[in-house]
Design a protein around this motif. Structure first.
Motif, PDB file in Angstrom:
ATOM      1  N   ILE A  51       0.869  -1.180   0.000  1.00 55.35           N
ATOM      2  CA  ILE A  51       0.000   0.000   0.000  1.00 55.35           C
ATOM      3  C   ILE A  51       0.906   1.230   0.000  1.00 55.35           C
ATOM      4  O   ILE A  51       1.621   1.499   0.974  1.00 55.35           O
ATOM      5  CB  ILE A  51      -0.940   0.009   1.213  1.00 55.35           C
ATOM      6  CG1 ILE A  51      -1.753  -1.288   1.268  1.00 55.35           C
ATOM      7  CG2 ILE A  51      -1.868   1.209   1.152  1.00 55.35           C
ATOM      8  CD1 ILE A  51      -2.611  -1.516   0.060  1.00 55.35           C
ATOM      9  N   GLU A  52       0.862   1.978  -1.081  1.00 57.90           N
ATOM     10  CA  GLU A  52       1.705   3.155  -1.209  1.00 57.90           C
ATOM     11  C   GLU A  52       1.081   4.378  -0.560  1.00 57.90           C
ATOM     12  O   GLU A  52       1.772   5.167   0.086  1.00 57.90           O
ATOM     13  CB  GLU A  52       1.980   3.442  -2.684  1.00 57.90           C
ATOM     14  CG  GLU A  52       2.808   2.366  -3.371  1.00 57.90           C
ATOM     15  CD  GLU A  52       3.142   2.760  -4.794  1.00 57.90           C
ATOM     16  OE1 GLU A  52       2.321   3.481  -5.409  1.00 57.90           O
ATOM     17  OE2 GLU A  52       4.210   2.379  -5.274  1.00 57.90           O
ATOM     18  N   SER A  53      -0.197   4.568  -0.759  1.00 57.32           N
ATOM     19  CA  SER A  53      -0.838   5.762  -0.209  1.00 57.32           C
ATOM     20  C   SER A  53      -2.328   5.503  -0.064  1.00 57.32           C
ATOM     21  O   SER A  53      -2.884   4.586  -0.673  1.00 57.32           O
ATOM     22  CB  SER A  53      -0.614   6.972  -1.115  1.00 57.32           C
ATOM     23  OG  SER A  53      -1.150   6.737  -2.403  1.00 57.32           O
ATOM     24  N   THR A  54      -2.952   6.323   0.743  1.00 57.01           N
ATOM     25  CA  THR A  54      -4.403   6.240   0.973  1.00 57.01           C
ATOM     26  C   THR A  54      -4.971   7.638   0.961  1.00 57.01           C
ATOM     27  O   THR A  54      -4.277   8.619   1.243  1.00 57.01           O
ATOM     28  CB  THR A  54      -4.712   5.577   2.325  1.00 57.01           C
ATOM     29  OG1 THR A  54      -4.157   6.388   3.378  1.00 57.01           O
ATOM     30  CG2 THR A  54      -4.142   4.178   2.406  1.00 57.01           C
ATOM     31  N   TYR A  67      -0.554  -1.251 -16.072  1.00 59.30           N
ATOM     32  CA  TYR A  67      -1.924  -0.749 -16.230  1.00 59.30           C
ATOM     33  C   TYR A  67      -2.585  -0.753 -14.839  1.00 59.30           C
ATOM     34  O   TYR A  67      -2.085  -1.380 -13.899  1.00 59.30           O
ATOM     35  CB  TYR A  67      -2.724  -1.611 -17.208  1.00 59.30           C
ATOM     36  CG  TYR A  67      -2.973  -3.035 -16.747  1.00 59.30           C
ATOM     37  CD1 TYR A  67      -4.184  -3.384 -16.149  1.00 59.30           C
ATOM     38  CD2 TYR A  67      -2.012  -4.034 -16.931  1.00 59.30           C
ATOM     39  CE1 TYR A  67      -4.414  -4.678 -15.721  1.00 59.30           C
ATOM     40  CE2 TYR A  67      -2.229  -5.319 -16.519  1.00 59.30           C
ATOM     41  CZ  TYR A  67      -3.442  -5.646 -15.911  1.00 59.30           C
ATOM     42  OH  TYR A  67      -3.657  -6.922 -15.485  1.00 59.30           O
ATOM     43  N   LEU A  68      -3.696  -0.047 -14.715  1.00 55.57           N
ATOM     44  CA  LEU A  68      -4.375   0.114 -13.422  1.00 55.57           C
ATOM     45  C   LEU A  68      -5.634  -0.751 -13.375  1.00 55.57           C
ATOM     46  O   LEU A  68      -6.408  -0.812 -14.326  1.00 55.57           O
ATOM     47  CB  LEU A  68      -4.757   1.579 -13.196  1.00 55.57           C
ATOM     48  CG  LEU A  68      -3.607   2.566 -13.095  1.00 55.57           C
ATOM     49  CD1 LEU A  68      -4.131   3.975 -12.851  1.00 55.57           C
ATOM     50  CD2 LEU A  68      -2.639   2.167 -11.979  1.00 55.57           C
ATOM     51  N   ARG A  69      -5.822  -1.415 -12.229  1.00 59.06           N
ATOM     52  CA  ARG A  69      -7.028  -2.193 -11.957  1.00 59.06           C
ATOM     53  C   ARG A  69      -7.749  -1.600 -10.749  1.00 59.06           C
ATOM     54  O   ARG A  69      -7.111  -1.229  -9.763  1.00 59.06           O
ATOM     55  CB  ARG A  69      -6.686  -3.657 -11.673  1.00 59.06           C
ATOM     56  CG  ARG A  69      -6.175  -4.430 -12.866  1.00 59.06           C
ATOM     57  CD  ARG A  69      -5.853  -5.865 -12.475  1.00 59.06           C
ATOM     58  NE  ARG A  69      -7.040  -6.564 -11.949  1.00 59.06           N
ATOM     59  CZ  ARG A  69      -7.021  -7.787 -11.440  1.00 59.06           C
ATOM     60  NH1 ARG A  69      -5.848  -8.446 -11.386  1.00 59.06           N
ATOM     61  NH2 ARG A  69      -8.120  -8.346 -11.003  1.00 59.06           N
ATOM     62  N   THR A  70      -9.052  -1.513 -10.836  1.00 61.09           N
ATOM     63  CA  THR A  70      -9.876  -1.008  -9.734  1.00 61.09           C
ATOM     64  C   THR A  70     -10.586  -2.191  -9.079  1.00 61.09           C
ATOM     65  O   THR A  70     -11.378  -2.891  -9.726  1.00 61.09           O
ATOM     66  CB  THR A  70     -10.903   0.016 -10.234  1.00 61.09           C
ATOM     67  OG1 THR A  70     -10.206   1.088 -10.872  1.00 61.09           O
ATOM     68  CG2 THR A  70     -11.718   0.554  -9.079  1.00 61.09           C
ATOM     69  N   TYR A  93      -3.998   2.945  -2.841  1.00 61.57           N
ATOM     70  CA  TYR A  93      -3.189   2.808  -4.055  1.00 61.57           C
ATOM     71  C   TYR A  93      -2.075   1.814  -3.757  1.00 61.57           C
ATOM     72  O   TYR A  93      -1.289   2.008  -2.821  1.00 61.57           O
ATOM     73  CB  TYR A  93      -2.629   4.163  -4.490  1.00 61.57           C
ATOM     74  CG  TYR A  93      -3.732   5.143  -4.805  1.00 61.57           C
ATOM     75  CD1 TYR A  93      -4.327   5.162  -6.054  1.00 61.57           C
ATOM     76  CD2 TYR A  93      -4.180   6.029  -3.835  1.00 61.57           C
ATOM     77  CE1 TYR A  93      -5.345   6.047  -6.344  1.00 61.57           C
ATOM     78  CE2 TYR A  93      -5.211   6.922  -4.108  1.00 61.57           C
ATOM     79  CZ  TYR A  93      -5.789   6.925  -5.363  1.00 61.57           C
ATOM     80  OH  TYR A  93      -6.815   7.794  -5.637  1.00 61.57           O
ATOM     81  N   ALA A  94      -2.045   0.726  -4.528  1.00 60.57           N
ATOM     82  CA  ALA A  94      -1.158  -0.387  -4.202  1.00 60.57           C
ATOM     83  C   ALA A  94      -0.463  -0.892  -5.447  1.00 60.57           C
ATOM     84  O   ALA A  94      -0.879  -0.635  -6.587  1.00 60.57           O
ATOM     85  CB  ALA A  94      -1.959  -1.521  -3.559  1.00 60.57           C
ATOM     86  N   VAL A 142     -14.367   0.711   0.321  1.00 58.35           N
ATOM     87  CA  VAL A 142     -12.924   0.788   0.105  1.00 58.35           C
ATOM     88  C   VAL A 142     -12.636   0.348  -1.325  1.00 58.35           C
ATOM     89  O   VAL A 142     -13.069  -0.727  -1.750  1.00 58.35           O
ATOM     90  CB  VAL A 142     -12.161  -0.095   1.104  1.00 58.35           C
ATOM     91  CG1 VAL A 142     -10.671  -0.113   0.769  1.00 58.35           C
ATOM     92  CG2 VAL A 142     -12.381   0.404   2.525  1.00 58.35           C
ATOM     93  N   VAL A 143     -11.915   1.187  -2.056  1.00 60.64           N
ATOM     94  CA  VAL A 143     -11.557   0.895  -3.440  1.00 60.64           C
ATOM     95  C   VAL A 143     -10.037   0.848  -3.535  1.00 60.64           C
ATOM     96  O   VAL A 143      -9.353   1.798  -3.125  1.00 60.64           O
ATOM     97  CB  VAL A 143     -12.121   1.947  -4.413  1.00 60.64           C
ATOM     98  CG1 VAL A 143     -11.696   1.624  -5.845  1.00 60.64           C
ATOM     99  CG2 VAL A 143     -13.639   2.007  -4.297  1.00 60.64           C
ATOM    100  N   ILE A 144      -9.504  -0.254  -4.057  1.00 63.68           N
ATOM    101  CA  ILE A 144      -8.064  -0.420  -4.236  1.00 63.68           C
ATOM    102  C   ILE A 144      -7.733  -0.162  -5.700  1.00 63.68           C
ATOM    103  O   ILE A 144      -8.284  -0.820  -6.596  1.00 63.68           O
ATOM    104  CB  ILE A 144      -7.609  -1.828  -3.824  1.00 63.68           C
ATOM    105  CG1 ILE A 144      -7.914  -2.085  -2.339  1.00 63.68           C
ATOM    106  CG2 ILE A 144      -6.125  -2.014  -4.104  1.00 63.68           C
ATOM    107  CD1 ILE A 144      -7.549  -3.484  -1.892  1.00 63.68           C
ATOM    108  N   THR A 145      -6.853   0.790  -5.941  1.00 60.00           N
ATOM    109  CA  THR A 145      -6.335   1.026  -7.285  1.00 60.00           C
ATOM    110  C   THR A 145      -4.987   0.322  -7.378  1.00 60.00           C
ATOM    111  O   THR A 145      -4.000   0.759  -6.779  1.00 60.00           O
ATOM    112  CB  THR A 145      -6.190   2.519  -7.574  1.00 60.00           C
ATOM    113  OG1 THR A 145      -7.458   3.151  -7.439  1.00 60.00           O
ATOM    114  CG2 THR A 145      -5.670   2.746  -8.979  1.00 60.00           C
TER     115      THR A 145
END
Length: 552
Positions: A38-41, A77-80, A53-54, A91-94
């Protein structure tokens, strides 16, 4: 290189939810088994949801097709992905996913996307633990109810998504099961029935069948060749299916159903001899019932008497105040024939009894059931219409007169006539030696004066002690004693036991019960009600087979 969004930002989530001595939000430990970093929230502007954001914590990727490791990154690429809620907020993880080159020349894939740990799966939009919560809610209630409950805890899914997740789960095959219990259940009561099969080794549901006939259960047994013990009710279909397999399968008749069959036999015997009980009660009170005669028969007898005295048609008609045509017709007949129209219900035979019972507080429905057992052929609605004057004054002047007469009459203390099922319940309590009231003991003592009651009472007591004992030889002795009983219902019951003798003996010898199956049948009824009776067989099968995920 694609940069992760919001890298290095101070987040609202960390400042609001962590103690004051913390300077940053370290949530990586919560996802340690999943290889997520987890880099940031942050919290959105309205404060309605949290965003994490992970990225993967591993420096390499493992090809899911050949298993080789690769360090060459192809792209990102980014997954939600949706996760479980925090404090009721979604809670949504990007997730920043990497694509790697596969350097294995034997692999048919050139690139692959990383799938870190056991929390994020391919083509999924929710984490593993989020899907588990959704599945548990779908097993315990209907899809729409589950959607509302999940929405309340911050998981926003539709009812169709809940159903898709449930249907995605494959039903496991239990080919190694050896001891099972089987019983029927009503898919639509009175129309369609199925079979429920429970493992007596794990006390869990194995399968649901859409039918309860011989072919359905026979086909299931053919696919499960290791089954050696089957606990069942008294159904002949299951017994025939077991015999059709040709295998050495031990059948065990359930003790609960045997005792229930005996109780039903006692109820039938009491019902067929209910007149003896009623006459004994009324005889003690010294009340004789009066039966009204047919008014047509009375008029016919008077016409014939006057005719024998020598009176002519006109004289008889004036004296009796009836039509001359009626007198002429009666004078030509030797006996009064039945009515030419449809035969009417002879309410006059029951008027005295119905009015008397109603005056002492008995409900019309109970009175109807009593006279029905005595040969009354009418239906309930006309019965209510005929005697409506007793309750609501529908018949005008007669109702008022009857009500005033009832009010003016002194109350008579009398023993009420008990319905058949209540008498059978009291007798069952006496047979099982349960605590009884004085009125109930008096009733049993009164019934003991009848020979038929002593026979069925002793037969039921002996049968209960035999079934709940551990000596199979006592069953043969019971059949020899009561197999030729003068009571028809008892002979029929003994014949059924004789035809299923081996299974009943196994019920005495073996410590096997179908009680867990009966419990699951009740649970299946509750599941059907939660689904408003609209669940398909496949959906009910999954809800029952996977019920341990939710309830245990």
């Amino acid at each position: 290189m694609c940069k992760s969004p919001n890298r290095g930002k101070n987040t609202i989530f960390s400042s609001r939810c962590l103690p004051r001595n913390c300077t940053h939000a370290d949530l990586t430990s919560l996802y340690a088994p999943s290889d997520l970093l987890i880099e940031s929230t942050e919290c959105d502007d309205n404060g309605h949801s949290y965003h994490l954001y992970a990225q993967c914590s591993l420096p390499y990727g493992k090809c899911p097709y050949c298993g080789s490791e690769s360090h060459r990154v192809h792209s990102r690429y980014l997954r939600t992905i949706s996760d479980l809620s925090i404090l009721g907020r979604p809670v949504v993880i990007t997730f920043e996913a990497r694509k790697f080159f596969c350097d294995n020349p034997c692999c048919h894939k050139k690139t692959f996307a990383e799938q870190p740990g056991d929390e994020v799966f391919r083509y999924r939009r929710r984490t593993r633990r989020c899907e588990m919560v959704v599945t548990q809610h779908s097993l315990s209630t209907s899809s729409e109810s589950a959607r509302k409950l999940l929405y309340a805890i911050g998981i926003r899914v539709s009812g169709d998504t809940v159903l898709r997740d449930l249907h995605r789960m494959p039903v496991p095959e239990c080919a190694e099961v050896q001891r099972i219990g089987v019983d029927d259940w009503a898919f639509r009561k009175g129309v369609t029935y199925g079979s429920i099969i429970v493992s007596l080794e794990t006390n869990s549901v194995i399968d649901l069948l859409g039918e309860r006939d011989v072919d359905s259960f026979h086909g299931w047994l053919d696919n499960h060749s290791r089954v050696s013990v089957v606990s069942r009710d008294r159904s002949t279909d299951y017994s025939a299916a077991i015999a059709a397999t040709g295998r050495d399968i031990t059948e065990v008749a359930d003790r609960f159903h045997l005792n229930m069959n005996m109780s039903d036999c006692v109820t039938k015997v009491i019902g067929s001899h209910y007149d003896d009980y009623r006459k004994s009660v009324r005889r003690e009170e010294g009340q004789e019932e009066t039966v009204k005669t047919d008014s047509r028969q009375v008029m016919f007898n008077e016409v014939k008497e006057l005719q024998a005295a020598g009176l002519n048609i006109v004289q008889i008609a004036r004296k009796l105040d009836i039509a001359r045509q009626t007198v002429r017709k009666y004078m030509k007949l030797d006996s009064l024939p039945k009515r030419a129209s449809k035969e009417r219900i002879p309410y006059y035979l029951y008027d005295t009894y119905v009015e008397e019972e109603y005056r002492h507080g008995k409900d019309l429905l109970k009175i109807f059931m009593e006279i029905k057992s005595k040969g009354f052929t009418g239906s309930l609605t006309p019965f209510y219409d005929h005697y409506s004057y007793l309750s609501d004054g529908h018949r005008g002047y007669r109702a008022k007169k009857e009500i005033e007469k009832m009010k003016g009459m002194p109350s008579v203390e009398r023993e009420p006539l008990l319905p058949i099922r209540q008498i059978a319940h009291i007798v069952d309590k006496s047979i099982r030696e349960k605590k009884m009231q004085a009125m109930e003991s008096s009733l049993v003592d009164k019934l003991m004066s009848f020979g038929w009651f002593r026979d069925i009472y002793n037969a039921a007591s002996s049968f209960y002690s035999t079934i709940m004992g551990d000596k199979a030889a006592d069953l043969s002795l019971w059949l020899n004693t009561y197999g030729q009983s003068p009571i028809k219902e008892l002979r029929t019951f003994a014949y059924g036991i004789k035809m299923d003798l081996k299974a009943v003996q196994n019920a005495i010898i073996m410590d096997v019960s179908n009680g867990i199956v009966e419990g699951y049948v009740n649970k299946l009824k509750a599941v059907k009600r939660l689904m408003y009776g609209r669940a398909s067989l496949q959906l009910l099968r999954r809800k029952m087979v996977f019920s341990d995920l939710c309830f245990n």
